[in-house]
Design a protein around this motif. Structure first.
Motif, mmCIF file in Angstrom:
data_model
loop_
_atom_site.group_PDB
_atom_site.id
_atom_site.type_symbol
_atom_site.label_atom_id
_atom_site.label_comp_id
_atom_site.label_asym_id
_atom_site.label_seq_id
_atom_site.Cartn_x
_atom_site.Cartn_y
_atom_site.Cartn_z
ATOM 1 N N SER A 13 123.895 24.987 47.254
ATOM 2 C CA SER A 13 123.875 26.392 47.690
ATOM 3 C C SER A 13 124.376 27.327 46.605
ATOM 4 O O SER A 13 123.950 28.478 46.518
ATOM 5 N N ARG A 42 122.145 30.507 48.171
ATOM 6 C CA ARG A 42 122.663 30.973 49.458
ATOM 7 C C ARG A 42 122.497 32.487 49.615
ATOM 8 O O ARG A 42 122.259 32.984 50.721
ATOM 9 N N THR A 85 121.713 24.984 51.908
ATOM 10 C CA THR A 85 120.889 26.201 51.966
ATOM 11 C C THR A 85 119.437 25.883 52.299
ATOM 12 O O THR A 85 118.830 26.526 53.170
ATOM 13 N N GLY A 140 127.445 26.239 51.134
ATOM 14 C CA GLY A 140 127.102 26.581 52.511
ATOM 15 C C GLY A 140 127.557 25.585 53.554
ATOM 16 O O GLY A 140 127.332 25.800 54.750
#
Length: 512
Positions: A13, A42, A85, A140
């Motif tokens: 991410s 992200r 992500t 994430g």
């Protein structure tokens, strides 16, 4: 034999990374290339949780730049994995299709369970920790596992990471109130898993944020050893780093030694995760594993060849790598070990110095690597041996254990030993330093008994006569070089035994 190269692309991410491994003689993988790109995928998730076109373009362009590096190697296999992500994006199938069309790379999107599992697998195959909690903070998501006797028992993925937790802070440097709110949120989340709470085991951290935490701690302490893998900290150390970072102005934060520029805005929330989890677990220590998800994926690949998902003995495998790397001779190692056992057992059984099983484990381990520095320069063998062993990652050994190994294996004399141990004197009690010196002297003496690597000295008989120790060596062949070296070294044995040492070399067929 053609070199076997493998590659893995990890689409995270926050960062994307390409790592290329070379398969060693023993079958394990050695990292030879590590390329990082800060993609921050992200931040490209739209309101409907689709990865936007600019985000997909960023992904594809980064993959293409990685392909330029891949083209240099003749690769046996390329694996491309994606985590939170891409996993959480509604248009993940479209992302995979576009990426494959543009680059030819097939993206494997890891489930939450797989991501947690690979982190666990990396830890148990690169450390000697039998039971513990692992934590891997991505941009994430945050993965935690609990393993016992090296077997995975529990795994969980929390839907928050260093990038999402930033949202608790109005500015880069949080207020005390914001830190308290984040701490409360995290503790509430961790308490949803009963197996995390108060289990009083080591907390092993994986990933870039954990590496940055350790690097900052090492710089603050002016830590004298190289290496991050298996570095140990405690809750007070984590709190000290957190207090230091939150006391800085934003422009100073990005310049902190050990902190990557691209992590300056996410390091504080990441550290809060480590510290809160440390408290929830009531961990007995915090340990960094440099091996993580990417390594776990390849450990699974290797298991198909080995037939087992777990390496039977991590430390033995790591020592074997050193033996291979420095062309050490197995016959000499086993012979020196045999002679060392004879001397060690006599000194122990006769109460000449106090020795126990742990001491034997130490000296046996050191006997595998005694004076490997000769590979670089015979004249400065001790210095090279000490430096290489003290500063090279040895899977299965914590930093203090690695240092003990280096001090024994590199022993030359008491003066040089004191020089080597000086920067680390506070790491050991006086009796521990003395014991390490004694073990080094014993190994140095027995190593001299095979000075020409011919295994001339076949056996040893040791007798105690009043204030004298008589060593009789049964030899097959010309023993003059071994006799010369042993006579030079016996003074170290005399000092530790507080007895005169007399040596006699006789043919192996002479009986008494």
């Amino acid at each position: 034999m053609n070199k076997q190269y493998y590659a893995i692309i990890d689409i995270g991410s926050n960062t994307m990374r390409l790592v290329i491994y070379l398969q060693e003689k023993g079958g394990r993988l050695k990292e030879v290339e590590n390329v990082k790109a800060v993609a921050r995928l992200r931040t490209f998730l739209g309101p409907n949780n689709d990865l936007t076109d600019p985000g997909i373009n960023k992904l594809v362009s980064t993959l293409k730049s990685f392909q330029d590096v891949l083209s240099v190697y003749s690769l046996k296999e390329v694996i491309c994995v994606a985590t939170a992500t891409i996993r959480q994006a509604n248009n993940k199938e479209a992302i995979k299709t576009i990426a494959e069309k543009e680059t030819g790379l097939t993206i494997r999107i890891l489930s939450e369970e797989e991501e947690a599992y690979y982190g666990y697998l990396a830890v148990v195959n690169s450390t000697s920790i039998e039971t513990g909690i692992t934590v891997d903070i991505g941009g994430g998501s945050t993965e935690v596992t609990y393993f016992e006797n090296r077997e995975l028992v529990h795994a969980h993925s929390f839907p928050f990471g260093a990038l999402t937790l930033k949202e608790f802070f109005a500015a880069e440097i949080p207020t005390d109130e914001e830190l308290e709110q984040l701490h409360h949120y995290l503790m509430t989340q961790f308490r949803t898993l009963p197996w995390l709470i108060n289990c009083e085991v080591p907390l092993i951290a994986i990933g870039g944020s954990a590496r940055n935490l350790v690097q900052i701690d090492q710089n603050m302490k002016k830590y004298p050893l190289a290496g991050l893998h298996q570095y140990k900290m405690y809750g007070t150390d984590i709190q000290m780093v957190s207090n230091y970072l939150t006391s800085l102005k934003p422009e100073k934060l990005a310049k902190v030694e050990g902190l990557s520029k691209d992590r300056a805005d996410i390091i504080i929330p990441a550290i809060q995760v480590f510290h809160t989890l440390y408290q929830a677990v009531q961990a007995d220590c915090f340990i960094l594993s440099r091996k993580g998800l990417r390594d776990g994926v390849f450990y699974e690949q290797l298991s198909k060849e080995m037939g087992s998902i777990l390496f039977p003995n991590v430390l033995e495998d790591s020592i074997q790598e050193l033996i291979n790397d420095y062309n050490l001779e197995p016959e000499q190692i086993m012979h020196v070990q045999y002679l060392t056992r004879k001397v060690f057992t006599f000194l122990k059984q006769n109460g000449i110095i106090h020795l126990d099983k742990n001491d034997w484990d130490l000296i046996k381990r050191a006997s595998y690597l005694c004076h490997l520095g000769e590979y670089i320069d015979a004249e400065a063998s001790a210095q090279h041996t000490f430096y290489l062993l003290a500063n090279r990652t040895i899977d299965g050994l914590m930093h203090r254990e690695r240092l003990m190994l280096a001090l024994i294996a590199s022993y030359k004399n008491k003066t040089v030993f004191k020089q080597f141990i000086q920067p680390y004197k506070s790491w050991f009690l006086k009796d521990e330093r003395k014991k390490l010196c004694h073990l080094g002297a014993i190994l140095k003496f027995t190593y001299c008994l095979d000075a020409t690597k011919r295994q001339v000295v076949k056996d040893i008989k040791i007798q105690k006569r009043q204030k004298k120790l008589l060593f009789t060596f049964y030899c097959d062949g010309d023993w003059k070089p071994e006799e010369y070296q042993a006579e030079k070294q016996k003074k170290h044995l005399e000092k530790l035994a507080k007895n005169e040492v007399e040596l006699q070399f006789i043919p192996v067929n002479v009986k008494f």
